[in-house]
Design a protein around this motif. Structure first.
Motif, PDB file in Angstrom:
ATOM      1  N   LEU A 159      35.623  32.824  48.130  1.00 16.62           N
ATOM      2  CA  LEU A 159      35.393  33.905  47.175  1.00 16.62           C
ATOM      3  C   LEU A 159      35.422  35.250  47.894  1.00 16.62           C
ATOM      4  N   ALA A 160      34.886  35.292  49.108  1.00 14.67           N
ATOM      5  CA  ALA A 160      34.973  36.521  49.899  1.00 14.67           C
ATOM      6  C   ALA A 160      36.433  36.823  50.238  1.00 14.67           C
ATOM      7  N   TYR A 161      37.174  35.817  50.679  1.00 19.43           N
ATOM      8  CA  TYR A 161      38.566  36.047  51.065  1.00 19.43           C
ATOM      9  C   TYR A 161      39.412  36.477  49.868  1.00 19.43           C
ATOM     10  N   ALA A 166      44.852  38.848  47.339  1.00 20.78           N
ATOM     11  CA  ALA A 166      44.969  38.337  45.973  1.00 20.78           C
ATOM     12  C   ALA A 166      45.165  36.823  45.962  1.00 20.78           C
ATOM     13  N   VAL A 167      44.386  36.135  45.144  1.00 17.92           N
ATOM     14  CA  VAL A 167      44.416  34.675  45.040  1.00 17.92           C
ATOM     15  C   VAL A 167      44.349  34.313  43.557  1.00 17.92           C
ATOM     16  N   PHE A 172      42.872  29.148  44.066  1.00 16.83           N
ATOM     17  CA  PHE A 172      41.461  29.157  44.454  1.00 16.83           C
ATOM     18  C   PHE A 172      40.837  27.781  44.256  1.00 16.83           C
ATOM     19  N   LEU A 173      41.056  27.196  43.081  1.00 18.79           N
ATOM     20  CA  LEU A 173      40.478  25.884  42.790  1.00 18.79           C
ATOM     21  C   LEU A 173      41.055  24.825  43.716  1.00 18.79           C
ATOM     22  N   ASN A 174      42.350  24.893  43.994  1.00 20.23           N
ATOM     23  CA  ASN A 174      42.964  23.934  44.903  1.00 20.23           C
ATOM     24  C   ASN A 174      42.325  24.013  46.289  1.00 20.23           C
ATOM     25  N   ALA A 175      42.132  25.224  46.794  1.00 22.19           N
ATOM     26  CA  ALA A 175      41.512  25.399  48.101  1.00 22.19           C
ATOM     27  C   ALA A 175      40.073  24.896  48.093  1.00 22.19           C
ATOM     28  N   SER A 483      43.401  36.519  39.005  1.00 13.60           N
ATOM     29  CA  SER A 483      42.764  36.801  40.290  1.00 13.60           C
ATOM     30  C   SER A 483      41.377  36.190  40.317  1.00 13.60           C
ATOM     31  N   ALA A 484      41.132  35.343  41.303  1.00 13.98           N
ATOM     32  CA  ALA A 484      39.817  34.711  41.424  1.00 13.98           C
ATOM     33  C   ALA A 484      38.725  35.720  41.723  1.00 13.98           C
ATOM     34  N   SER A 485      39.104  36.903  42.194  1.00 10.96           N
ATOM     35  CA  SER A 485      38.108  37.936  42.493  1.00 10.96           C
ATOM     36  C   SER A 485      37.365  38.392  41.241  1.00 10.96           C
ATOM     37  N   GLU A 486      37.915  38.077  40.052  1.00 13.43           N
ATOM     38  CA  GLU A 486      37.228  38.442  38.811  1.00 13.43           C
ATOM     39  C   GLU A 486      35.845  37.807  38.724  1.00 13.43           C
ATOM     40  N   ILE A 487      35.668  36.657  39.363  1.00  9.38           N
ATOM     41  CA  ILE A 487      34.370  35.987  39.345  1.00  9.38           C
ATOM     42  C   ILE A 487      33.352  36.824  40.099  1.00  9.38           C
ATOM     43  N   ALA A 488      33.744  37.314  41.268  1.00  6.62           N
ATOM     44  CA  ALA A 488      32.818  38.145  42.057  1.00  6.62           C
ATOM     45  C   ALA A 488      32.499  39.446  41.331  1.00  6.62           C
TER      46      ALA A 488
END
Length: 494
Positions: A159-161, A166-167, A172-175, A483-488
């Motif tokens: 989540l930090a990365y 951009a992910v 993100f879920l795969n990782a 973008s997974a950054s939306e969660i943060a």
């Protein structure tokens, strides 16, 4: 310390087949064949282990989102949901406040958010602090076969990365899934010996999950992933002596940061031995008297340890959960109050008293390691969330009085996931409850709705109800996020 067998936690998972990966299927067959004839231990003079580090690197690099079976993806989403909730919930604990104060003067550029807070740190310090926050309450996910808390090291890192590069939500879920799978398989290979000698397995194995997941998002080659795993092997962190102190939550946080560190170095072709996990003087042989490499390589791509992840309904060590479950059930069935009770007798597995035998806890954190407090507060409040493990609750005279009536004895016939409870009332009646599997186990898992309720309770007072609902929705729909950054971002308080 005796070598305590906790294989009673072994559960059966739903094995998934890859839907569309001929290459990955071929890899799975090859790795199975390579490991089938391998010895369970590499400690013998002539034993030659499989090339575990390279096999894992091949698997991580070669497995994409499309290779994940639907049940594996679903459990990955639930793992994310639970982690975000506990990380937000712990974000204003004194432990996090002290970590923020200590690291603020030395942090690099503000690259990533702290969940539930307004501060931003460089990605390694953000991963560390979010990892600490997620473990403070002992309310995080648990792989019952190894007692690893998988999400802390992995999700804190990626989540930090994802706020630095951009992910997509799918990547993100795969990782996340691959990181969790990596740390759990490595943990299986050395458990229980590694844990029993005193290592905190969430930290020592979590660093592999963090390195694998972060390296996957970075697009590392197989050779680079071998290096990342090797550098992770050089950074085991966490001792069980830390339990009951702030140091315990340090371990998953540090594992998260160390994994990022390993992946970053590997991305620049910083090399390591290509057998750092399995070599004679490598990680497994150095930190454990057991090395079963088949646990790492067998069934890669077809059997998923990550589907065995579980989520805690109670904010304390997993070994107390059967006793809490029994106490709450008897309380609710019989409408019990503390003043009716003469004594509470428990028959428990030896591990329960080894880990949670504190008879007179003085602070809330110690209460999480007290079977006596946990049973007392479960009867009084009918719950065992974070509020039940506060300093105030631990010191409350009513709680102390009932705690002193709780007696626990070891019974080797009782498995770790079981308890036999008898409550004797002042009028002479005896109430009995035997728990085979507690709520939150793989047999009786928390539902999605129960996870949402837990999440909302943890976020109360930190996020508004509207923010909490929006954050929950983003977690459930992570695969649809650009973008997974939306969660943060959604976890920022207003």
């Amino acid at each position: 310390m005796p070598n305590i067998d906790r294989r009673g936690f072994l559960m059966t998972s739903a094995a998934g087949a890859f839907a569309s990966a001929a290459g990955t299927t071929a890899f799975a067959q090859t790795s199975n064949a390579a490991s089938a004839s391998a010895p369970a231990s590499a400690s013998g003079a002539n034993a030659k282990p499989p090339r575990v580090t390279r096999i894992l690197a091949d698997f991580i690099v070669g497995t994409g989102y499309g290779n994940l079976p639907a049940p594996v993806r679903k459990e990955g989403v639930r793992t994310l949901m639970n982690w975000v909730g506990v990380a937000v919930g712990g974000s204003h604990d004194e432990t996090v406040n002290r970590a923020v104060a200590a690291l603020t003067p030395f942090s690099g550029p503000p690259q990533a958010n702290l969940l539930g807070r307004t501060e931003r740190f460089d990605i390694m310090n953000a991963a560390f602090i979010n990892g600490v926050s997620s473990h403070i309450f002992d309310y995080d996910d648990t792989h019952l076969k190894t007692i690893i808390h998988p999400a802390g090291p992995v999700v804190s890192a990626i989540l930090a990365y994802s706020q630095y590069r951009a992910v997509t939500g799918k990547d993100f879920l795969n990782a996340l899934v691959l990181g969790v799978e990596t740390e759990l398989r490595i943990g299986n290979a050395v458990y229980p010996n590694h844990y029993d000698v005193g290592w905190h397995i969430t930290g020592t194995c979590g660093v592999f999950g963090s390195a694998a997941a972060t390296g996957k998002l970075m697009g590392l080659s197989v050779e680079q992933m071998v290096g990342a795993l090797g550098l992770a092997a050089s950074q085991p962190v966490g001792l069980r002596e830390s339990f009951g102190s702030m140091n315990k939550s340090f371990n998953p946080g540090r594992a998260a940061a160390n994994g990022i560190f390993a992946a970053l170095l590997a991305s620049q072709n910083y090399t390591s031995s290509d057998g750092m996990i399995e070599a004679k003087r490598g990680w497994a042989n150095t930190i454990s008297t057991k090395q079963d490499y088949r646990e790492i390589t067998d069934g890669l791509g077809s059997h998923w340890e990550s589907t065995l992840n579980t989520y805690k309904p109670f904010a304390c060590g997993i070994v107390i959960h059967p006793s809490i479950d029994a106490a709450i059930q008897l309380r609710n069935q019989e409408h019990l109050s503390a003043d009716q009770i003469a004594r509470v007798d428990l028959r428990v597995h030896p591990l329960v008293l080894e880990l949670t035998g504190k008879k007179t806890p003085q602070i809330g954190l110690e209460g999480k390691f007290s079977i006596y407090h946990a049973v007392a507060i479960a009867i009084i409040d009918g719950a065992a969330g974070e509020k039940q493990f506060s300093d105030v609750k631990v010191r409350d005279p009513k709680t102390v009085a009932l705690r002193d009536k709780v007696n626990a004895v070891v019974d080797p016939s009782i498995k770790p996931e079981q308890v036999d409870m008898t409550i004797t009332l002042k009028d002479g009646r005896k109430l009995h409850k035997y728990i085979e599997h507690a709520i939150g186990s793989t047999q009786i898992p928390m539902t999605d709705q129960q996870l949402e309720t837990k999440f909302s309770d943890l976020a109360e007072g930190i996020l508004t109800p509207e923010q909490t609902r929006a954050l929950i929705d983003k977690c459930w729909h992570v695969e649809q996020l650009d973008s997974a950054s939306e969660i943060a971002t959604a976890a920022l308080p207003r």
